[in-house]
Structures are given as C-alpha cells and as structure tokens.
Design a protein around this motif. Structure first.
Motif, PDB file in Angstrom:
ATOM      1  N   LEU A  12       0.855  -1.184   0.000  1.00 19.31           N
ATOM      2  CA  LEU A  12       0.000   0.000   0.000  1.00 19.31           C
ATOM      3  C   LEU A  12       0.890   1.232   0.000  1.00 19.31           C
ATOM      4  CD1 LEU A  12      -2.907  -0.881   2.446  1.00 19.31           C
ATOM      5  CD2 LEU A  12      -2.478  -1.622   0.100  1.00 19.31           C
ATOM      6  N   THR A  14       2.615   3.710  -3.392  1.00 18.32           N
ATOM      7  CA  THR A  14       3.504   3.480  -4.538  1.00 18.32           C
ATOM      8  C   THR A  14       4.411   4.692  -4.739  1.00 18.32           C
ATOM      9  OG1 THR A  14       1.775   4.326  -6.001  1.00 18.32           O
ATOM     10  CG2 THR A  14       1.898   1.934  -5.727  1.00 18.32           C
ATOM     11  N   GLY A  15       4.768   5.331  -3.631  1.00 17.89           N
ATOM     12  CA  GLY A  15       5.667   6.484  -3.679  1.00 17.89           C
ATOM     13  C   GLY A  15       7.119   6.035  -3.699  1.00 17.89           C
ATOM     14  N   ILE A  17       9.237   4.776  -1.620  1.00 20.73           N
ATOM     15  CA  ILE A  17       9.630   3.490  -1.040  1.00 20.73           C
ATOM     16  C   ILE A  17       8.766   2.348  -1.608  1.00 20.73           C
ATOM     17  CG2 ILE A  17       9.672   2.160   1.135  1.00 20.73           C
ATOM     18  CD1 ILE A  17      11.968   4.116   0.958  1.00 20.73           C
ATOM     19  N   ASN A  36      -2.573   2.643  -4.340  1.00 23.93           N
ATOM     20  CA  ASN A  36      -2.269   3.978  -3.826  1.00 23.93           C
ATOM     21  C   ASN A  36      -3.569   4.595  -3.316  1.00 23.93           C
ATOM     22  OD1 ASN A  36      -3.665   4.794  -6.083  1.00 23.93           O
ATOM     23  ND2 ASN A  36      -1.896   5.645  -7.151  1.00 23.93           N
ATOM     24  N   MET A  73       2.911   8.532   7.792  1.00 26.93           N
ATOM     25  CA  MET A  73       2.378   8.020   9.059  1.00 26.93           C
ATOM     26  C   MET A  73       0.975   8.563   9.381  1.00 26.93           C
ATOM     27  SD  MET A  73       4.271   7.789  12.712  1.00 26.93           S
ATOM     28  CE  MET A  73       5.257   6.345  12.393  1.00 26.93           C
ATOM     29  N   ASN A  97       7.650   6.583   9.097  1.00 25.81           N
ATOM     30  CA  ASN A  97       8.371   7.390  10.083  1.00 25.81           C
ATOM     31  C   ASN A  97       7.538   8.616  10.391  1.00 25.81           C
ATOM     32  OD1 ASN A  97      10.997   5.963  10.170  1.00 25.81           O
ATOM     33  ND2 ASN A  97      11.070   6.544   8.005  1.00 25.81           N
ATOM     34  N   ARG A 102       5.402  17.007   7.947  1.00 27.08           N
ATOM     35  CA  ARG A 102       4.520  16.346   6.982  1.00 27.08           C
ATOM     36  C   ARG A 102       3.269  15.784   7.658  1.00 27.08           C
ATOM     37  NH1 ARG A 102       6.760  10.778   5.209  1.00 27.08           N
ATOM     38  NH2 ARG A 102       5.928  10.342   7.283  1.00 27.08           N
ATOM     39  N   ILE A 134      16.128   3.365   5.616  1.00 29.82           N
ATOM     40  CA  ILE A 134      16.998   3.470   4.436  1.00 29.82           C
ATOM     41  C   ILE A 134      16.382   4.496   3.493  1.00 29.82           C
ATOM     42  CG2 ILE A 134      15.860   1.449   3.324  1.00 29.82           C
ATOM     43  CD1 ILE A 134      18.797   0.929   2.140  1.00 29.82           C
ATOM     44  N   ARG A 237       8.652  17.552  -1.363  1.00 29.73           N
ATOM     45  CA  ARG A 237       8.340  16.191  -1.808  1.00 29.73           C
ATOM     46  C   ARG A 237       9.542  15.423  -2.355  1.00 29.73           C
ATOM     47  NH1 ARG A 237       3.678  13.862  -1.950  1.00 29.73           N
ATOM     48  NH2 ARG A 237       4.365  12.446  -3.570  1.00 29.73           N
ATOM     49  N   ASN A 239      13.097  13.697  -2.926  1.00 23.85           N
ATOM     50  CA  ASN A 239      14.109  13.065  -2.069  1.00 23.85           C
ATOM     51  C   ASN A 239      15.474  13.278  -2.713  1.00 23.85           C
ATOM     52  OD1 ASN A 239      12.638  10.084  -0.516  1.00 23.85           O
ATOM     53  ND2 ASN A 239      11.966  12.183  -0.534  1.00 23.85           N
TER      54      ASN A 239
HETATM   55  N1  LIG Z   1      11.283   8.592   1.153  1.00 23.09           N
HETATM   56  C1  LIG Z   1      12.159   7.948   1.868  1.00 23.09           C
HETATM   57  O1  LIG Z   1      13.387   8.019   1.624  1.00 23.09           O
HETATM   58  C2  LIG Z   1      11.686   7.063   2.997  1.00 23.09           C
HETATM   59  C3  LIG Z   1      12.600   6.165   3.550  1.00 23.09           C
HETATM   60  C4  LIG Z   1      12.174   5.274   4.517  1.00 23.09           C
HETATM   61  C5  LIG Z   1      10.877   5.327   4.991  1.00 23.09           C
HETATM   62  N2  LIG Z   1      10.023   6.250   4.483  1.00 23.09           N
HETATM   63  C6  LIG Z   1       8.657   6.276   5.052  1.00 23.09           C
HETATM   64  O2  LIG Z   1       7.850   5.416   4.266  1.00 23.09           O
HETATM   65  C7  LIG Z   1       6.534   5.987   4.110  1.00 23.09           C
HETATM   66  C8  LIG Z   1       6.318   6.247   2.629  1.00 23.09           C
HETATM   67  O3  LIG Z   1       7.281   7.209   2.203  1.00 23.09           O
HETATM   68  P1  LIG Z   1       7.427   7.656   0.683  1.00 23.09           P
HETATM   69  O4  LIG Z   1       8.556   8.616   0.647  1.00 23.09           O
HETATM   70  O5  LIG Z   1       7.432   6.465  -0.200  1.00 23.09           O
HETATM   71  O6  LIG Z   1       6.047   8.474   0.510  1.00 23.09           O
HETATM   72  P2  LIG Z   1       5.456   9.147  -0.796  1.00 23.09           P
HETATM   73  O7  LIG Z   1       6.452   9.142  -1.900  1.00 23.09           O
HETATM   74  O8  LIG Z   1       4.842  10.422  -0.374  1.00 23.09           O
HETATM   75  O9  LIG Z   1       4.279   8.112  -1.199  1.00 23.09           O
HETATM   76  C9  LIG Z   1       3.203   7.883  -0.353  1.00 23.09           C
HETATM   77  C10 LIG Z   1       2.273   6.888  -0.992  1.00 23.09           C
HETATM   78  O10 LIG Z   1       1.246   6.576  -0.047  1.00 23.09           O
HETATM   79  C11 LIG Z   1       0.010   6.507  -0.771  1.00 23.09           C
HETATM   80  N3  LIG Z   1      -1.118   6.645   0.129  1.00 23.09           N
HETATM   81  C12 LIG Z   1      -1.454   7.675   0.941  1.00 23.09           C
HETATM   82  N4  LIG Z   1      -2.604   7.395   1.603  1.00 23.09           N
HETATM   83  C13 LIG Z   1      -2.990   6.169   1.188  1.00 23.09           C
HETATM   84  C14 LIG Z   1      -4.105   5.333   1.487  1.00 23.09           C
HETATM   85  N5  LIG Z   1      -5.041   5.712   2.367  1.00 23.09           N
HETATM   86  N6  LIG Z   1      -4.190   4.141   0.850  1.00 23.09           N
HETATM   87  C15 LIG Z   1      -3.259   3.740  -0.031  1.00 23.09           C
HETATM   88  N7  LIG Z   1      -2.166   4.482  -0.345  1.00 23.09           N
HETATM   89  C16 LIG Z   1      -2.048   5.681   0.256  1.00 23.09           C
HETATM   90  C17 LIG Z   1       0.130   7.645  -1.771  1.00 23.09           C
HETATM   91  O11 LIG Z   1      -0.860   7.490  -2.756  1.00 23.09           O
HETATM   92  P3  LIG Z   1      -0.946   8.483  -4.020  1.00 23.09           P
HETATM   93  O12 LIG Z   1       0.178   8.080  -4.930  1.00 23.09           O
HETATM   94  O13 LIG Z   1      -2.291   8.191  -4.596  1.00 23.09           O
HETATM   95  O14 LIG Z   1      -0.792   9.874  -3.459  1.00 23.09           O
HETATM   96  C18 LIG Z   1       1.566   7.413  -2.259  1.00 23.09           C
HETATM   97  O15 LIG Z   1       1.614   6.442  -3.259  1.00 23.09           O
HETATM   98  C19 LIG Z   1       6.530   7.265   4.949  1.00 23.09           C
HETATM   99  O16 LIG Z   1       5.999   7.027   6.218  1.00 23.09           O
HETATM  100  C20 LIG Z   1       7.995   7.636   5.034  1.00 23.09           C
HETATM  101  O17 LIG Z   1       8.289   8.396   6.197  1.00 23.09           O
HETATM  102  C21 LIG Z   1      10.384   7.101   3.473  1.00 23.09           C
END
Ligand SMILES: NC(=O)c1ccc[n+]([C@@H]2O[C@H](COP(=O)([O-])OP(=O)(O)OC[C@H]3O[C@@H](n4cnc5c(N)ncnc54)[C@H](OP(=O)(O)O)[C@@H]3O)[C@@H](O)[C@H]2O)c1
Length: 254
Positions: A12, A14-15, A17, A36, A73, A97, A102, A134, A237, A239
C-alpha cells in the motif's frame, strides 16, 4: 537467509519506497499487488514493470499473506479500518516514520512514545517495522546479491518471531542484509535521528549504531536534517540522492 517461499504481498503506497519494494519483490517471484490513494488506473507503468498488479487497497489485501504499508504516518489513520479487519496471521510490515512537518503534530510523540507502538495501537495488531531506515535512492540503487563484500543492512523490529523471520527474508531479497533489531518497544533505535537512520551501514556496523542511539536527541536531529534537505531541494516532496542523504545523516546522526 532466503526461505524460497513465494508470498502473496500487498504493497500500500507506490511512492518513493513502495514502488521500489513492489518492483523488487515482484522481480523476486512474489505475487505482488499494489495500491495507492487515487485508484489503480493512476499507478505508473514502471511500478508494474516487473509483474506487480495494480488494485485498490481492499482488493490488494484480499488473501494477502504479507501487507506492506508504505504511506505517510498520519495517513495510516485512513487505512486503519481495513487493516484492523485482516486476520491475525497476516504479516503487516510498516515502513513509516514520523515527520512533524509532513504528518502534523501527534502529541504523544512529544512524550517519547515509540512510533511503531503508536502505529500498532492504531492498527490494533502486531507489526514489523522495516525499510524505514533506508533512504529511497539507496533502496532503489544500492541493493546487492547476498554475501557481497560490502552490503548495506536494514534493521527489522517486531514482537512475533515468525513474522519477523519472513520479513527478514524479504529484506534479503530486496538486496540488503536484514538485522534483527529486537522488539517494537526497542524500535526507537531505528527512528529518524538515530545513527542507523539513512546512513547505509553494514551488518557489523549496525549493532554498534543501535547500541549508541540516544533517544532524547532524535527529534532535534531529525528536524535539523529536514531543514537541510528542504533548503537543498527547494520543495517538500523530492528526495535527494543517496550520496547526499548518507553524507548528511552520517554527519548529523552519528
Ligand atoms: N522517502 C524515503 O526516503 C523514505 C525512507 C524510509 C521510509 N520512508 C517512510 O515510508 C513511508 C512512505 O514514504 P514515501 O517517501 O514512499 O512516501 P510518498 O512518496 O509520499 O508516497 C506515499 C504513498 O502513499 C500513498 N497513500 C497515501 N494514503 C494512502 C491510502 N489511504 N491508501 C493507499 N495508499 C495511500 C500515496 O498514494 P498516491 O500516490 O495516490 O498519493 C503514495 O503512493 C513514509 O511514512 C515515510 O516516512 C520514506
């Protein structure tokens, strides 16, 4: 370390990670469905390029053996009712996290609540905390084959050994050494601001880093890193690449 079993996995989110996990786990032969927040038709073709299928969240999780939550989160609140309905044997892995800029202010964290315990309480079930420490570019580009001389390690915390074991084998298949970081109660050691957080450590370095973590210093260090990243990227947004993320976090967190 890989157990060769192929799992039905729902990812769940598709961002940054979630898309990398979907791609690498489908490449490894697992049956992956991704969702997503906006609907399956909005999921980019590159997320599905190695065999993952697009779905909505409820159908992605139907019959899943492993559910990976990779969403911000604070947005876990929206998905919680569906997750609470999953049978207890389903393994839930959470990459999230807490970032106040955010996620907004979640009061309990100022009192030192462990982030993954807050999530477990919200979802009313056990979970495994993993792939949270990571950076997205390292996850996408730095995975290597098992037993490579310098392989990056990922901490994995959880209270159900069987669940943790399965997730550790999936970590291995995404190209990283899984490090058993103990229970969820101890998982503050892998939160933002910790020495192991986005610093691309090896398995041998991970143990020392977890032991050296000072809980009270994590929030301030996390927030300094966010300010530096936002100043560099100019938006909230994007990274930065792995080289910058690792240099910054090693300087601030270790
Ligand atoms: N970025 C990093 O380097 C990193 C590293 C480790 C951990 N993390 C953690 O991992 C998590 C994801 O990070 P990210 O950077 O991948 O986030 P992101 O790029 O902002 O992607 C978030 C994804 O969550 C989806 N989403 C939001 N609400 C949802 C729901 N109710 N049902 C299904 N999907 C939903 C979004 O959908 P839409 O595409 O439709 O908006 C999007 O695909 C966060 O908690 C972050 O802190 C991030």
């Amino acid at each position: 370390m890989t157990n060769n079993e192929k799992y039905r996995i729902a990812v769940l989110g598709t961002g940054h990670i979630g898309k990398t996990l979907a791609r690498s786990l489908a490449s490894a032969g697992h049956f992956v469905k991704v969702a997503n927040s906006r609907g399956p038709e909005t999921i980019a073709p590159d997320v599905l390029a190695t065999g993952a299928e697009a779905a909505d969240a409820a159908s992605a999780m139907q019959n899943a053996q492993v559910v990976i939550l990779s969403i911000p989160m604070a947005k876990l609140v929206d998905i919680a009712p569906l997750i609470r309905k999953l049978p207890q044997h389903v393994i839930v892995a959470d990459t999230s996290n807490y970032y106040p800029h955010r996620d907004g202010n979640i009061d309990t964290f100022s009192d030192g609540q462990v982030e993954s315990l807050w999530v477990a309480h919200l979802l009313n079930r056990p979970l495994v905390k993993v792939w949270n420490a990571i950076g997205s570019d390292s996850l996408a580009t730095k995975g290597t084959a098992e037993a490579t001389a310098v392989r990056i390690s990922i901490p994995v915390a959880g209270n159900i050994e069987e669940h943790k074991k399965v997730v550790m084998s999936l970590v291995n298949e995404t190209g990283f050494d899984a490090f058993d970081a103990g229970t969820l109660e101890e998982s503050w050691r892998q939160q933002p601001g910790a020495p192991c957080y986005c610093t691309d450590l090896t398995y041998n370095e991970m143990k020392l880093a977890l032991a050296a973590t000072e809980k009270s210093r994590l929030p301030a260090r996390r927030d300094i890193a966010v300010q530096a990243i936002q100043e560099r990227m100019g938006d909230k947004r994007s990274n930065p690449n792995a080289d910058y993320i690792v240099r910054l976090h090693r300087a601030l967190f270790m």
